[in-house]
Scaffold this motif. Structure first.
Motif, PDB file in Angstrom:
ATOM      1  N   LEU A  39     -12.638  -1.852  46.195  1.00 51.06           N
ATOM      2  CA  LEU A  39     -12.249  -0.596  45.554  1.00 51.06           C
ATOM      3  C   LEU A  39     -13.477   0.225  45.165  1.00 51.06           C
ATOM      4  N   ALA A  40     -13.477   1.494  45.556  1.00 50.73           N
ATOM      5  CA  ALA A  40     -14.530   2.411  45.092  1.00 50.73           C
ATOM      6  C   ALA A  40     -13.975   3.264  43.957  1.00 50.73           C
ATOM      7  N   LYS A  49     -16.141   5.824  33.830  1.00 47.30           N
ATOM      8  CA  LYS A  49     -16.248   4.735  34.813  1.00 47.30           C
ATOM      9  C   LYS A  49     -16.913   3.493  34.220  1.00 47.30           C
ATOM     10  N   SER A  50     -18.051   3.693  33.558  1.00 45.54           N
ATOM     11  CA  SER A  50     -18.742   2.537  32.968  1.00 45.54           C
ATOM     12  C   SER A  50     -17.929   1.940  31.823  1.00 45.54           C
ATOM     13  N   ASP A 170     -21.874  -1.202  39.182  1.00 41.71           N
ATOM     14  CA  ASP A 170     -21.853   0.079  38.467  1.00 41.71           C
ATOM     15  C   ASP A 170     -23.058   0.906  38.910  1.00 41.71           C
ATOM     16  N   GLU A 171     -22.838   1.751  39.889  1.00 39.95           N
ATOM     17  CA  GLU A 171     -23.884   2.591  40.472  1.00 39.95           C
ATOM     18  C   GLU A 171     -25.159   1.798  40.718  1.00 39.95           C
ATOM     19  N   PRO A 172     -25.029   0.732  41.502  1.00 44.00           N
ATOM     20  CA  PRO A 172     -26.174  -0.180  41.623  1.00 44.00           C
ATOM     21  C   PRO A 172     -27.326   0.397  42.424  1.00 44.00           C
ATOM     22  N   ILE A 197     -14.415  -6.489  45.066  1.00 38.04           N
ATOM     23  CA  ILE A 197     -15.537  -5.603  44.749  1.00 38.04           C
ATOM     24  C   ILE A 197     -14.992  -4.338  44.096  1.00 38.04           C
ATOM     25  N   ILE A 198     -15.505  -4.014  42.923  1.00 37.99           N
ATOM     26  CA  ILE A 198     -15.197  -2.748  42.271  1.00 37.99           C
ATOM     27  C   ILE A 198     -16.516  -1.997  42.184  1.00 37.99           C
ATOM     28  N   TRP A 199     -16.611  -0.934  42.948  1.00 36.50           N
ATOM     29  CA  TRP A 199     -17.890  -0.261  43.156  1.00 36.50           C
ATOM     30  C   TRP A 199     -17.840   1.147  42.593  1.00 36.50           C
ATOM     31  N   VAL A 200     -18.507   1.344  41.469  1.00 38.03           N
ATOM     32  CA  VAL A 200     -18.619   2.671  40.868  1.00 38.03           C
ATOM     33  C   VAL A 200     -19.764   3.396  41.554  1.00 38.03           C
TER      34      VAL A 200
END
Ligand code: ATP
Ligand code: MG
Length: 230
Positions: A39-40, A49-50, A170-172, A197-200
């Motif tokens: 998931l994005a 988001k954070s 989190d915005e890696p 995967i949860i990708w902000v």
């Protein structure tokens, strides 16, 4: 391990505000993330988001509504939640100890051979091999001996060694140059292919690899669909 599979994350009528009378950061958010889903999460700066990541990690408690992992409220899972969920943030934290100890955080029993294996998987094997003291090389807190991309690879190695089923990104890759960023994203998705995967993220690069994309706006789920639909 106590939680029963599937390790789905269920967010139900979630409301969150930081202070009693402040406005809601999240306002009636509903979302279910299945185990293994990719998931994005998009949304403008300050959209929450954070905050959502912290709620999923159980670091924050919902003002009302709930965030559950495998049917258990995340804030009730306590420290054990780190057996299930790993996080890679913009500035991964390294400790003032050896590379080996940094990688073994959360999995002190890991074999040296496993440590080398994860270093290989994240593309750091050569770099560590070439250090005179190898795995016993000291790292300073700021991780200054490593570049930004290398610090992220260290954080990923730590997560792989621990083998958690859910990874929050989190915005890696913020602040990295585009080539390093692309290489890092490729490594993340290759190595985490079995996991949730949860990708902000702020930009669209790489989201075609995700199964679902959501936008958060005004504390709510503004849009949700496959990368193709958006
Ligand atoms: P960005 O894309 O810039 O990282 P974000 O979507 O991750 O933004 P959050 O960090 O979740 O946004 O912040 C959401 C809102 O909550 C913002 O208005 C922010 O100012 C506020 N906020 C965040 N952390 C706190 C805190 N510890 N105390 C009070 N307010 C906070
Ligand atoms: Mg953020």
């Amino acid at each position: 391990k106590v939680l029963q599979e599937p390790l789905d994350i269920k967010i139900d009528h979630l409301v969150f505000r930081y202070e009693k009378n402040s406005t809601e950061v999240l306002n009636n958010l509903n979302l279910t993330i299945s185990q293994g889903e990719k998931l994005a999460v998009l949304g403008r700066s300050g959209s929450g988001k954070s905050t959502l990541v912290s709620l999923i990690r159980g670091d924050l408690v919902p003002t009302s509504g709930s965030v559950q992992l495998a049917g258990v409220a995340t804030e009730q899972i306590g420290d054990r939640i780190s057996d299930y969920i790993g996080v890679i943030q913009q500035a991964p934290y390294l400790f003032h100890t050896t590379i080996l100890n940094n990688l073994r955080i959360g999995n002190e029993q890991a074999e040296i051979s496993e440590v080398w294996e994860v270093l290989r998987r994240v593309g750091l094997e050569q770099l560590v091999k070439e250090l005179p003291e190898g795995l016993n090389t000291m790292v300073d807190e700021a991780g200054l001996r490593f570049s930004g991309g290398e610090r992220h690879r260290m954080a990923l190695a730590r997560i792989l060694l621990k083998d958690v089923p859910i990874v929050l990104l989190d915005e890696p890759t913020v602040g990295l140059d585009p080539i390093t960023e692309q290489a890092l994203i490729d490594t993340f998705f290759k190595q985490l292919s079995e996991k949730t995967i949860i990708w902000v993220t702020h930009h669209l690069q790489g989201i075609d690899k995700m199964q679902r994309v959501i936008f958060i706006e005004d504390g709510q789920l503004e849009m949700s669909g496959t990368p193709d639909e958006l």
